[in-house]
Design an enzyme around this catalytic site. Sequence first.
Site, mmCIF file in Angstrom:
data_model
loop_
_atom_site.group_PDB
_atom_site.id
_atom_site.type_symbol
_atom_site.label_atom_id
_atom_site.label_comp_id
_atom_site.label_asym_id
_atom_site.label_seq_id
_atom_site.Cartn_x
_atom_site.Cartn_y
_atom_site.Cartn_z
ATOM 1 N N LYS A 206 -1.591 -10.636 -12.228
ATOM 2 C CA LYS A 206 -1.065 -11.240 -11.001
ATOM 3 C C LYS A 206 -1.841 -12.519 -10.755
ATOM 4 O O LYS A 206 -3.066 -12.510 -10.617
ATOM 5 C CB LYS A 206 -1.223 -10.287 -9.821
ATOM 6 C CG LYS A 206 -0.760 -10.922 -8.508
ATOM 7 C CD LYS A 206 -0.750 -9.939 -7.359
ATOM 8 C CE LYS A 206 -0.312 -10.611 -6.079
ATOM 9 N NZ LYS A 206 -0.245 -9.664 -4.960
ATOM 10 N N LYS B 147 3.259 -11.172 -12.739
ATOM 11 C CA LYS B 147 3.746 -11.800 -11.505
ATOM 12 C C LYS B 147 3.081 -13.153 -11.317
ATOM 13 O O LYS B 147 1.865 -13.226 -11.450
ATOM 14 C CB LYS B 147 3.406 -10.866 -10.346
ATOM 15 C CG LYS B 147 3.716 -11.389 -8.975
ATOM 16 C CD LYS B 147 3.291 -10.357 -7.976
ATOM 17 C CE LYS B 147 3.588 -10.846 -6.577
ATOM 18 N NZ LYS B 147 3.139 -9.914 -5.576
HETATM 19 C C1 PBG Z 1 0.400 -8.716 -1.649
HETATM 20 C C2 PBG Z 1 1.672 -9.051 -2.329
HETATM 21 C C3 PBG Z 1 2.178 -10.351 -2.415
HETATM 22 C C4 PBG Z 1 3.403 -10.262 -3.046
HETATM 23 C C5 PBG Z 1 3.630 -8.914 -3.339
HETATM 24 N N1 PBG Z 1 2.522 -8.175 -2.899
HETATM 25 C C6 PBG Z 1 1.661 -11.638 -1.886
HETATM 26 C C7 PBG Z 1 0.310 -12.062 -2.204
HETATM 27 O O1 PBG Z 1 -0.336 -11.619 -3.165
HETATM 28 O O2 PBG Z 1 -0.181 -12.901 -1.445
HETATM 29 C C8 PBG Z 1 4.275 -11.438 -3.316
HETATM 30 C C9 PBG Z 1 5.686 -11.177 -3.635
HETATM 31 C C10 PBG Z 1 6.576 -12.359 -3.552
HETATM 32 O O3 PBG Z 1 6.159 -13.520 -3.375
HETATM 33 O O4 PBG Z 1 7.791 -12.126 -3.672
HETATM 34 N N2 PBG Z 1 -0.353 -7.696 -2.087
#
Ligand code: PBG
Length: 418
Positions: free
Chosen positions: A287, A340
């Site tokens: 991520k 991601k």
């Molecule tokens: C937070 C989380 C995020 C997303 C999913 N879980 C945002 C972040 O890490 O700030 C983002 C998903 C998206 O942008 O569609 N744990």
Amino acid sequence: MAATYMPFNVGTIKGLDYRSYGNLKPNVLPMHHTKRMFVVKASSNSDGHMKKLGRSDAECEAAVVAGNVPEAPPVPPIPSSPAGTPVIPSFDINRRPRRNRRSQVFRSAFQETSLSPANFVYPLFIHEGEEDTPIGAMPGCYRLGWRHGLLEEVAKARDVGVNSIVLFPKVPDALKTPTGDEAYNDSGLVPRTIRLLKDKYPDLVIYTDVALDPYSSDGHDGIVREDGVIMNDETVYQLCKQAVSQARAGADVVSPSDMMDGRVGSIRSALDAEGFQHVSIMSYTAKYASSFYGPFREALDSNPRFGDKKTYQMNPANYREALVELRADESEGADILLVKPGLPYLDVIRLLRDNSPLPVAAYQVSGEYSMIKAGGVLKMIDEEKVMLESLMCLRRAGADIILTYFALQAARVLCGEK
Ligand code: PBG
């Protein structure tokens, strides 16, 4: 049951291709289970060539042996080229890849990747309210009322074969604390919603997000120390309680998205200790600290109150580092590995695909969704085609499943319902 009605890959023909090829007409057939699908119809010959004369097989064979060969239509003439086309000798090449692309039948036969509603996980935003509130930065997405709008949205998704969802809660500010303890309140929004969904749709597969940010008064995924450091092990302690609370409510897959070190192993032990051996872990393995999450943070009002997430989420410049995370997650017992964002990180999806036998998930995040939506609204791109192509490309790169806000819209197209 909606989940099983697509016995083979018809979706790609319908969804991606048929509109682009004038000679291929979608043919709607009623299926035995109320759903419809398009099939490619072989061309039928309805003119006079097949007139029968009432002769036996032996008579027909005798006629041919005697030299009375029946007429067949002539070989069609070579189509003419426009005036001015250069007259040149054909290339002396034995490999012409276009041969295998020359008609829809060939293209369908040789298509390497398929896209089906069964591959989608539908992320849904929920809140305590009764109404569904539109999310400005994500056209077509809403914060759904957990008791009404959510149930309707899930029913629509199941109708077109999407039977997996992931829940993201918008938590009232008054419940946010520095240690995010609301995250493991068994009566909190997420556990309560899971129980309601499981009561109504027992076979629905529910994924949950494991991270503190929706519950943190600092908007970070972990507990923030006075000096701004995100505390790793103490955060994982909280995440274990969160995951167990979600499992107790009936979650099928818990998905740590926090990027703390060692969280997969700790969550696995915590789940097992409480008798949740059957609950899976989808780890956000790679991520990245991405600006593509902007619209999501608006949706949940979960922007970090200070700083950024770069001390825990990965540097977008890094590729090899994903293997470090992969090895940790594999050895700690992750069931599914997630990358991601999605489209800008196809190389990382492929990296995980080639280095692990585990299923790989791709998250087409909020910013990716909003860009396609915006381009479509402005008529700069064909929204539907770009949507389907982007999802297909995530599959081609190696994703088994895709978390996408397009899940319902794309599944409807793939089912010929739009
Ligand atoms: C937070 C989380 C995020 C997303 C999913 N879980 C945002 C972040 O890490 O700030 C983002 C998903 C998206 O942008 O569609 N744990």
